[in-house]
Scaffold this motif. Structure first.
Motif, short mmCIF file in Angstrom:
data_model
loop_
_atom_site.label_atom_id
_atom_site.label_comp_id
_atom_site.label_asym_id
_atom_site.label_seq_id
_atom_site.Cartn_x
_atom_site.Cartn_y
_atom_site.Cartn_z
N ILE A 52 67.41 63.58 62.73
CA ILE A 52 67.25 65.00 63.08
C ILE A 52 65.78 65.33 63.34
N CYS A 53 64.90 64.84 62.46
CA CYS A 53 63.47 65.09 62.65
C CYS A 53 62.97 64.43 63.94
N GLY A 54 63.50 63.23 64.24
CA GLY A 54 63.12 62.56 65.48
C GLY A 54 63.50 63.38 66.70
N ALA A 55 64.68 64.00 66.65
CA ALA A 55 65.10 64.87 67.75
C ALA A 55 64.18 66.09 67.87
N GLY A 56 63.82 66.66 66.72
CA GLY A 56 62.91 67.81 66.73
C GLY A 56 61.55 67.45 67.29
N ILE A 57 61.04 66.27 66.90
CA ILE A 57 59.76 65.81 67.42
C ILE A 57 59.83 65.64 68.94
N GLY A 58 60.94 65.07 69.43
CA GLY A 58 61.11 64.91 70.87
C GLY A 58 61.08 66.24 71.60
N ALA A 59 61.71 67.26 71.00
CA ALA A 59 61.73 68.59 71.63
C ALA A 59 60.32 69.18 71.70
N PHE A 60 59.54 69.03 70.61
CA PHE A 60 58.17 69.56 70.62
C PHE A 60 57.28 68.79 71.59
N VAL A 61 57.47 67.47 71.68
CA VAL A 61 56.70 66.68 72.63
C VAL A 61 56.99 67.14 74.05
N VAL A 100 60.27 61.18 54.12
CA VAL A 100 58.93 61.74 53.96
C VAL A 100 58.16 61.71 55.27
N SER A 101 58.08 60.55 55.88
CA SER A 101 57.26 60.41 57.09
C SER A 101 57.78 61.24 58.24
N SER A 102 59.10 61.23 58.46
CA SER A 102 59.65 61.98 59.59
C SER A 102 59.54 63.49 59.35
N GLY A 103 59.74 63.93 58.10
CA GLY A 103 59.57 65.35 57.80
C GLY A 103 58.14 65.79 58.00
N ALA A 104 57.20 64.96 57.54
CA ALA A 104 55.78 65.28 57.73
C ALA A 104 55.42 65.29 59.21
N ALA A 105 55.97 64.33 59.95
CA ALA A 105 55.68 64.26 61.38
C ALA A 105 56.20 65.49 62.12
N LEU A 106 57.42 65.91 61.80
CA LEU A 106 57.99 67.08 62.47
C LEU A 106 57.14 68.32 62.20
N ALA A 107 56.74 68.52 60.93
CA ALA A 107 55.93 69.69 60.60
C ALA A 107 54.56 69.61 61.27
N ALA A 108 53.97 68.42 61.31
CA ALA A 108 52.66 68.26 61.95
C ALA A 108 52.74 68.52 63.45
N VAL A 109 53.78 67.98 64.09
CA VAL A 109 53.97 68.20 65.52
C VAL A 109 54.16 69.69 65.80
N ALA A 110 54.94 70.35 64.96
CA ALA A 110 55.15 71.79 65.13
C ALA A 110 53.84 72.55 64.98
N ALA A 111 53.00 72.12 64.01
CA ALA A 111 51.71 72.79 63.81
C ALA A 111 50.80 72.60 65.02
#
Length: 237
Positions: free
Chosen positions: A98-107, A29-40
């Motif tokens: 996977i979400c952590g990797a996506g967050i890293g890419a957006f950062v 839940v938290s990582s999925g929400a974080a990835l979507a929020a970071v993308a937004a």
């Protein structure tokens, strides 16, 4: 509300998975929400997203991202109508990675202003919550606070194992899905408003269990009270 529901969801998932180290973040839940929020945050100024009010874009994206992650974890763990708890834990770990990797890419792709906003949201804060934001969150959190204690007897039986719980007359699969959905919706709503707050759902139920024992009739309401208190104390400091 946030502290109470994170602790209640943590206690429920620890009972469901029969693992005192489980918490709402474990099912993605938290990582999925974080990835979507970071993308937004990073993509919010581009294309049609620029027309959406940022005050609403971020929480809605986070909520939907959390639900999508849990849905994917549940789908990966379900075979022939049976949801395997061990597989769900492994799937949750994989989705978190996977979400952590996506967050890293957006950062990496964000500019300085976006990076400050990202850090503020990912650290977790109650500072951005207004009464207008609180109402929809409360409507999504309330069902979990009201209904999770009703599953106390089922969670007590689950400590014996799934087969034993079924022999005691519980509908195991349907009840597991209900608990996971309640925890996912409530945690997603909380995370969408406050960002990632990880320690409450893990630590509070574990400590309360050591103090009053593993019976969920007392554990769930005590965890709600202790989670709310701990969140307020932490916010004061």
């Amino acid at each position: 509300l946030s502290g109470a529901v994170l602790a209640a969801c943590g206690a429920s998932l620890q009972g469901l998975f029969r693992n005192p180290l489980a918490d709402p973040a474990l099912i993605g839940v938290s990582s999925g929400a974080a990835l979507a929020a970071v993308a937004a945050i990073v993509l919010g100024s581009a294309g049609w997203l620029a027309a959406v009010d940022p005050e609403y874009l971020l929480p809605v994206a986070a909520f939907l991202g959390g639900l999508a992650a849990v849905g994917l974890v549940n789908r990966m763990a379900t075979r022939n109508g049976h949801t395997d708890v061990a597989t769900m834990l492994l799937a949750g770990v994989a989705i978190n990675a996977i979400c952590g990797a996506g967050i890293g890419a957006f950062v990496f792709a964000s500019d300085d202003q976006q990076l400050r906003q990202l850090n503020f949201w990912m650290l977790g804060s109650l500072g951005g919550v207004t009464w207008a934001k609180l109402l929809p969150v409360a409507l999504l959190v309330a069902p979990a606070l009201l209904l999770l204690p009703a599953f106390a007897r089922f969670l007590d039986a689950m400590l014996l194992g799934e087969s034993e719980t079924m022999y005691l007359g519980f509908e195991v699969e349907r009840t597991k899905r209900a608990i996971i959905v309640l925890a996912a919706v409530a945690t997603g709503a909380s995370v969408s408003a406050t960002g990632i707050i990880g320690f409450v759902g893990l630590v509070v139920p574990h400590v309360i269990r050591l103090v009053i024992g593993p019976g969920h009739r007392a554990l769930l309401p005590a965890s709600m009270l202790a989670g709310a208190a701990l969140m307020l104390i932490a916010d004061i400091f």
